[in-house]
Design a protein around this motif. Structure first.
Motif, mmCIF file in Angstrom:
data_model
loop_
_atom_site.group_PDB
_atom_site.id
_atom_site.type_symbol
_atom_site.label_atom_id
_atom_site.label_comp_id
_atom_site.label_asym_id
_atom_site.label_seq_id
_atom_site.Cartn_x
_atom_site.Cartn_y
_atom_site.Cartn_z
ATOM 1 N N ASN A 166 0.852 -1.194 0.000
ATOM 2 C CA ASN A 166 0.000 0.000 0.000
ATOM 3 C C ASN A 166 0.882 1.236 0.000
ATOM 4 O O ASN A 166 2.047 1.203 0.412
ATOM 5 N N THR A 167 0.314 2.330 -0.484
ATOM 6 C CA THR A 167 1.045 3.593 -0.532
ATOM 7 C C THR A 167 0.100 4.739 -0.241
ATOM 8 O O THR A 167 -1.100 4.674 -0.554
ATOM 9 N N SER A 168 0.657 5.781 0.366
ATOM 10 C CA SER A 168 -0.152 6.969 0.640
ATOM 11 C C SER A 168 -0.390 7.786 -0.617
ATOM 12 O O SER A 168 -1.374 8.518 -0.716
ATOM 13 N N LEU A 169 0.521 7.677 -1.609
ATOM 14 C CA LEU A 169 0.419 8.455 -2.841
ATOM 15 C C LEU A 169 0.985 7.654 -3.995
ATOM 16 O O LEU A 169 1.850 6.795 -3.805
ATOM 17 N N GLY A 170 0.532 7.984 -5.191
ATOM 18 C CA GLY A 170 1.168 7.458 -6.398
ATOM 19 C C GLY A 170 0.921 5.982 -6.623
ATOM 20 O O GLY A 170 -0.066 5.401 -6.157
ATOM 21 N N VAL A 171 1.851 5.377 -7.327
ATOM 22 C CA VAL A 171 1.741 3.964 -7.682
ATOM 23 C C VAL A 171 2.951 3.226 -7.135
ATOM 24 O O VAL A 171 4.013 3.806 -6.882
ATOM 25 N N ILE A 172 2.776 1.915 -6.975
ATOM 26 C CA ILE A 172 3.842 1.079 -6.431
ATOM 27 C C ILE A 172 4.469 0.283 -7.559
ATOM 28 O O ILE A 172 3.775 -0.356 -8.350
ATOM 29 N N ASN A 173 5.791 0.333 -7.624
ATOM 30 C CA ASN A 173 6.561 -0.498 -8.553
ATOM 31 C C ASN A 173 7.240 -1.618 -7.779
ATOM 32 O O ASN A 173 7.744 -1.410 -6.678
ATOM 33 N N TRP A 174 7.253 -2.795 -8.391
ATOM 34 C CA TRP A 174 7.861 -3.975 -7.785
ATOM 35 C C TRP A 174 9.142 -4.300 -8.544
ATOM 36 O O TRP A 174 9.196 -4.224 -9.773
ATOM 37 N N TYR A 175 10.179 -4.687 -7.787
ATOM 38 C CA TYR A 175 11.479 -5.001 -8.372
ATOM 39 C C TYR A 175 11.964 -6.347 -7.845
ATOM 40 O O TYR A 175 11.594 -6.766 -6.732
ATOM 41 N N ASP A 176 12.823 -6.977 -8.644
ATOM 42 C CA ASP A 176 13.374 -8.253 -8.203
ATOM 43 C C ASP A 176 14.752 -8.102 -7.571
ATOM 44 O O ASP A 176 15.379 -9.095 -7.193
ATOM 45 N N SER A 177 15.250 -6.863 -7.473
ATOM 46 C CA SER A 177 16.496 -6.621 -6.737
ATOM 47 C C SER A 177 16.456 -5.217 -6.183
ATOM 48 O O SER A 177 15.671 -4.368 -6.640
ATOM 49 N N ASN A 178 17.326 -4.960 -5.218
ATOM 50 C CA ASN A 178 17.336 -3.657 -4.564
ATOM 51 C C ASN A 178 17.934 -2.578 -5.447
ATOM 52 O O ASN A 178 17.753 -1.386 -5.205
#
Length: 686
Positions: A407-419
Motif C-alpha cells: 500500500n502507498t499513501s500516494l502514487g503507484v507502487i513499482n515492484w522489483y526483483d532486486s534492490n
C-alpha cells in the motif's frame, strides 16, 4: 569708397566671428534606478561648457530609447522664470526654450537638473535613455547620430536625397537616413513627427535593396520581394516591398498604416495624395568622412529594475531548497509577501535551510524604500514523498506462487526483483509471484509526481514441500489393502471420497489422494493397485524330456518339482522319464499355490530297423514304470500299426510280418491312472 571698405571689413569680422564660434560641450551624470510611480530627476548633475557663448535659445531633452507612449512623461519642475517647457508626447521630447531672449547656460543647467521622469504604470519595466542636446535633431546614443524629420509634401525621392545631401548640422554632413537597428526605427520613425523618404533603393538591380546614402552606401539590406530576406536588418511593413508600379525607393510608412516606423516601397514621386503621398524625408547626420567630433549632446540613463528570470525549485520531502533570480540591475531582495514588509534576504540565490511545505516567495530589484514595484513570485515546492507499507506474506510451499499486498499513501507502487534494479517487474498494489522454488525477496517503491519512497524489501519464505512417491501395490484376491498417504498432520481427500490419512481398498484400480499441508501446500500421491490371484495349473505340456507348465492367474509365480527348489521359468528338462509333480506358487504377495502330477516319457526320435544291432527297435524307455501302459502306433494316415504293452514293449518296424516303409509315425501312450494320455511322433529310417 571708405564706406565700402568699412562694410567689407565689417562683413569680414562678422564672418570670422561666425567661423570661430565653438559648439558647446554637454555632460550629464547620474545614471539612476527608478521606483515605480515616483518622479525622478533625469540627471544628478548637468554641465554645459561653451568658451564663446553664455547662452542659447533652446535645449531639447528626448527619451531616445525605451520610450513608452502614454506612460512616460518628462516634466520641468521648480521655478525657472526665463525658461518655458513644451512636451511632445509623439516624439517623447521636452523642449526647453527662453521666455524672451536666450537663457543662459547656467539657467539651462538648473532647468535640466529640475526635469523629472514620471511613468504612470504600476509595474513599469525597461530602461530609458535621455538625450540632452542643443539642436532640434533627435540624438541616439547607440549610433552617436542625429535624426530629423523634414516635412515637404509631395517631394520626390531624388529631390529629398539631394536636399539631404545639401544639409549640415553643426558641421555634420546630412544624408537620407539609413536605418540599421530597432533603435533607429524608434527614433527616426516611431518617435518622428512625420514619415517620409529614407536612403534605400533597388533601382539599380530589381529586388536587391541597398543603402545608397550615408556611411552604409552600397550595403545590401534586402533580397527579394515580399517573402525575401535580409542579410543585415530590415523593417518592411506587412506585404512589403510589393513593387507596384516601379516602386524602387524606400519610405517610412505613414502613421496609422501597419507597424509604426515600418517601411514601404514607392515610386520616385509616390502617390499624389493619401497615405502613400510623400510628406517629407528623414535626415540623418553622423558617421560621414570629415565630420567634426561634437559633444553637443549627452545622455543619462534611468533603469527600471526588473526581474529578468526566476528559477523556482522543487524537492521531494522536507529539507534545504535553493531559489534563484536575476535582474537587469541592482540587488535582488527576497520577501515573504507580494507587497510591503522588509526583505528576508538579498542576493541572487536564496537557500532555505529547512522547508516542510510549499511556500511562495517574492523578489524584486528595487532599492529598499520603493513603495511600488512588481514583485515576482518564486515558488519553493515541497512535494510529498509516498509512504509505503506491505502485508507480511505467509510462508509458501515450494513450487507454488503467492500474492503479495502493498500500500502507498500516494502514487503507484513499482515492484522489483532486486534492490538495485531500475526496471520494475510489475506496477500495482497486488503482485502475484511466479512459482517459487526457493525463498525470494522482492522490493517495492512508490512514485508520486516524481518523488520516490524508500525501497522496502518483502521476503517470501519458501518451505520445501514434503516428498511423496507414487506407489504400485499388489494384494491377493479376496482380501483388502490399506493405501498410506505417507504424510501426517495434514488434511486428505482420497479419490474414493475418504478423508482419512490412510484408505483401505478391496479391488484393483488407480487411486489418488490430495494432501493439503498446514501451509496449504497441495500434494497428490497416486496409487496403482494390482490384485493378484492364486495360480492354477491348466496344462502340462510334455515333449520328450521337456515339460512346459501353463497356468492362469495374475501375479509373479515360480515353479518347482520338489516344492523346495523353485525357479521362475515354467520349463523343465529331464534326464529320464517318470512320474513327476509340479508345484507353482505366487511369490509377490504369497497369494497361494497349486500342484499337479505329470508323466515324462523317454522315447527315441527315430530308429533304423536294419538288423545292424543299433536302433533296431522303437520303445518307450522305462516302460516298466508304467505296468498298465498301452501305446498305440499309427502311420501318417491314422492306420493303427501296433500296440505296445509291458509284455510287448517294442516295435521292430513290421506290420503283419512285413517291413513298413520309412516315414513318420505317431503314438498315443495311455499310461493308466497316473496321468492323461501322452502323444508324440518319431521317424522310421531304412
Amino acid at each position: 569708397m571708405i564706406k565700402i571698405i568699412i562694410s567689407f571689413i565689417s562683413i569680414f569680422l562678422i564672418s570670422n566671428a561666425i567661423a570661430q564660434n565653438v559648439a558647446p560641450v554637454l555632460q550629464a551624470t547620474g545614471n539612476q534606478v527608478y521606483c515605480p510611480q515616483t518622479s525622478l530627476p533625469i540627471v544628478t548633475n548637468m554641465s554645459i561648457t561653451d568658451p564663446d557663448d553664455v547662452g542659447i535659445a533652446a535645449m531639447y531633452i528626448q527619451i531616445s530609447s525605451g520610450y513608452v507612449f502614454g506612460q512616460d512623461v518628462l516634466t520641468l519642475t521648480g521655478i525657472h522664470p526665463t525658461i518655458t517647457s513644451s512636451w511632445n508626447a509623439t516624439e517623447g521630447k521636452l523642449t526647453l526654450s527662453g521666455v524672451s531672449g536666450d537663457p543662459t547656460y547656467l539657467q539651462f543647467k538648473a532647468a535640466i537638473e529640475s526635469v523629472v521622469f514620471i511613468n504612470s504604470a504600476v509595474n513599469p519595466s525597461g530602461q530609458r535613455i535621455f538625450s540632452i542636446t542643443v539642436g532640434q535633431a533627435n540624438y541616439l546614443e547607440s549610433t552617436n547620430h542625429y535624426y530629423q524629420y523634414i516635412p515637404n509634401t509631395g517631394i520626390s525621392w531624388t529631390n529629398a536625397k539631394n536636399a539631404a545631401a545639401a544639409s549640415t548640422y553643426y558641421g555634420l554632413q546630412g544624408y537620407l537616413a539609413t536605418i540599421t537597428s530597432t533603435d533607429e526605427v524608434q527614433i527616426s520613425g516611431v518617435q518622428a513627427s512625420g514619415a517620409g523618404w529614407i536612403g534605400g533603393s533597388d533601382e539599380a538591380n530589381e529586388g536587391v535593396w541597398k543603402w545608397v546614402t550615408g556611411p552604409e552606401l552600397g550595403t545590401t539590406f534586402w533580397n527579394g520581394a515580399v517573402n525575401g530576406s535580409s542579410p543585415t536588418f530590415a523593417f518592411w511593413n506587412a506585404n512589403e516591398p510589393n513593387n507596384q508600379g516601379e516602386e524602387d525607393y524606400a519610405h517610412v510608412t505613414a502613421p496609422g498604416v501597419g507597424q509604426p516606423g515600418s517601411w514601404n516601397d514607392l515610386s520616385n514621386v509616390g502617390a499624389s495624395s493619401g497615405n502613400y503621398q510623400p510628406k517629407g524625408y528623414i535626415l540623418e547626420y553622423g558617421g560621414m568622412p570629415g565630420d567634426p567630433v561634437l559633444q553637443i549632446s549627452t545622455t543619462s540613463i534611468i533603469t527600471i529594475p526588473v526581474i529578468t528570470n526566476v528559477i523556482s525549485a522543487t524537492r521531494c520531502g522536507s529539507g534545504a531548497i535553493t531559489l534563484q533570480a536575476t535582474s537587469n540591475i541592482g540587488s535582488i531582495n527576497w520577501y515573504m509577501t507580494p507587497t510591503g514588509a522588509t526583505p528576508i534576504f538579498s542576493g541572487n540565490s536564496y537557500t532555505i535551510p529547512l522547508l516542510n511545505a510549499t511556500t511562495d516567495y517574492y523578489v524584486d530589484a528595487f532599492p529598499i524604500g520603493c513603495t511600488f514595484g512588481n514583485r515576482v513570485q518564486v515558488t519553493a515546492t515541497i512535494k510529498p514523498v509516498p509512504v509505503i507499507g506491505f502485508t507480511t506474506p505467509n510462508p509458501v510451499c515450494q513450487n507454488t506462487n503467492t500474492t503479495l499486498q502493498a500500500n502507498t499513501s500516494l502514487g503507484v507502487i513499482n515492484w522489483y526483483d532486486s534492490n538495485t534494479s531500475l526496471t520494475p517487474i510489475f506496477t500495482g498494489t497486488t503482485f502475484t509471484t511466479p512459482n517459487l522454488s526457493t525463498s525470494t525477496t522482492y522490493f517495492i517503491e512508490a512514485i508520486s509526481n516524481g518523488c520516490l519512497s524508500n525501497r522496502l524489501a518483502i521476503p517470501v519464505q519458501v518451505v520445501p514441500a514434503p516428498t511423496v512417491v507414487d506407489e504400485t501395490i499388489i494384494f491377493c484376491e479376496n482380501t483388502s489393502v490399506t493405501l498410506q498417504s505417507g504424510i501426517s498432520g495434514a488434511s486428505y481427500l482420497w479419490s474414493t471420497g475418504a478423508t482419512t490419512q490412510n484408505c483401505a481398498v478391496g479391488s484393483a484400480g488407480t487411486y489418488s489422494v490430495v494432501i493439503t499441508t498446514p501451509l496449504n501446500c497441495n500434494l497428490t500421491k497416486n496409487f496403482t493397485v494390482i490384485e493378484n490371484t492364486a495360480p492354477e495349473i491348466t496344462l502340462i505340456k510334455v515333449d520328450g524330456l521337456t515339460a512346459e507348465i501353463s497356468i492362469t492367474g495374475t501375479g509373479i509365480y515360480e515353479y518347482s518339482l520338489d516344492n523346495i527348489h523353485f525357479q521362475s521359468s515354467p520349463f523343465f528338462n529331464f534326464i529320464v522319464g517318470g512320474v513327476y509333480t509340479c508345484y507353482v506358487k505366487e511369490i509377490g504377495t504369497n497369494c497361494g499355490y497349486d500342484y499337479e502330477d505329470f508323466v515324462v516319457i523317454d522315447y527315441p526320435k527315430f530308429f533304423t530297423p536294419n538288423a545292424d544291432g543299433f536302433n533296431d527297435y522303437w520303445k518307450i524307455n522305462g516302460m516298466q514304470l508304467f505296468p498298465d501302459a498301452r501305446i498305440a502306433i499309427f502311420d501318417r494316415y491314422g492306420q493303427l500299426i501296433t500296440v505296445l504293452t509291458t509284455k510287448n514293449p517294442h516295435w521292430d518296424g513290421r506290420l503283419n510280418g512285413e517291413s513298413v516303409s520309412s516315414s513318420d509315425y505317431w503314438f498315443v501312450a495311455n499310461l493308466g491312472n497316473i496321468t492323461s494320455e501322452v502323444k508324440g511322433h518319431f521317424t522310421l529310417k531304412r
